[in-house]
Design a protein around this motif. Sequence first.
Motif, mmCIF file in Angstrom:
data_model
loop_
_atom_site.group_PDB
_atom_site.id
_atom_site.type_symbol
_atom_site.label_atom_id
_atom_site.label_comp_id
_atom_site.label_asym_id
_atom_site.label_seq_id
_atom_site.Cartn_x
_atom_site.Cartn_y
_atom_site.Cartn_z
ATOM 1 N N ASN A 111 0.819 -1.216 0.000
ATOM 2 C CA ASN A 111 0.000 0.000 0.000
ATOM 3 C C ASN A 111 0.851 1.264 0.000
ATOM 4 O O ASN A 111 0.375 2.321 -0.406
ATOM 5 C CB ASN A 111 -0.952 0.014 1.197
ATOM 6 N N TRP A 118 -2.382 2.233 -4.974
ATOM 7 C CA TRP A 118 -3.655 2.711 -5.491
ATOM 8 C C TRP A 118 -4.479 1.561 -6.059
ATOM 9 O O TRP A 118 -5.684 1.496 -5.855
ATOM 10 C CB TRP A 118 -3.444 3.761 -6.568
ATOM 11 N N ILE A 119 -3.814 0.644 -6.762
ATOM 12 C CA ILE A 119 -4.524 -0.494 -7.350
ATOM 13 C C ILE A 119 -5.070 -1.400 -6.247
ATOM 14 O O ILE A 119 -6.223 -1.835 -6.313
ATOM 15 C CB ILE A 119 -3.594 -1.278 -8.303
ATOM 16 N N SER A 121 -5.769 -0.619 -3.089
ATOM 17 C CA SER A 121 -6.860 0.040 -2.349
ATOM 18 C C SER A 121 -8.134 0.107 -3.202
ATOM 19 O O SER A 121 -9.237 0.075 -2.651
ATOM 20 C CB SER A 121 -6.438 1.435 -1.906
ATOM 21 N N TYR A 122 -8.000 0.175 -4.512
ATOM 22 C CA TYR A 122 -9.167 0.191 -5.388
ATOM 23 C C TYR A 122 -9.823 -1.193 -5.460
ATOM 24 O O TYR A 122 -11.044 -1.301 -5.450
ATOM 25 C CB TYR A 122 -8.758 0.657 -6.785
ATOM 26 N N LEU A 123 -9.001 -2.242 -5.532
ATOM 27 C CA LEU A 123 -9.538 -3.606 -5.661
ATOM 28 C C LEU A 123 -10.075 -4.156 -4.352
ATOM 29 O O LEU A 123 -11.065 -4.881 -4.344
ATOM 30 C CB LEU A 123 -8.469 -4.546 -6.208
#
Length: 124
Positions: A111, A118-119, A121-123
């Motif tokens: 993280n 970012w990826i 936390s988005y997934l």
Amino acid sequence: MAYEITEQKKIGIGLIGFGIFFSLLGVILFFDRGLLALGNIFWLTGVAILLGWRSTLKLFTNQAYYKGTISFFLGLFFLFVRWPLVGIILEIYGCIILFGGFWPSVKVFLNHIPVVGWIISYLF
């Protein structure tokens, strides 16, 4: 950053990366024994350097992780006696048992990396 990355840890992470790369290349090339063995050597050396020799020995000899240790080394044995498919399956199972407790720490570490964080936390 919460984690201090020394030169020794960078080398360990690099060796683990090479180990994963050679293992994946060995699987792609129809379970090539030489590449799989080289990947295992790099991976084990990288883990030992990253965690430290004593911590690695404690991890593999901890009574709670005997199932994972036996599975991993049995998979390594099957790899060397020319049963790579069975060996890889046993090694993956052993790695999941041995390193299952590290996944939350790995997620926190990832993280902090700009794009990867970012990826993730988005997934999730």
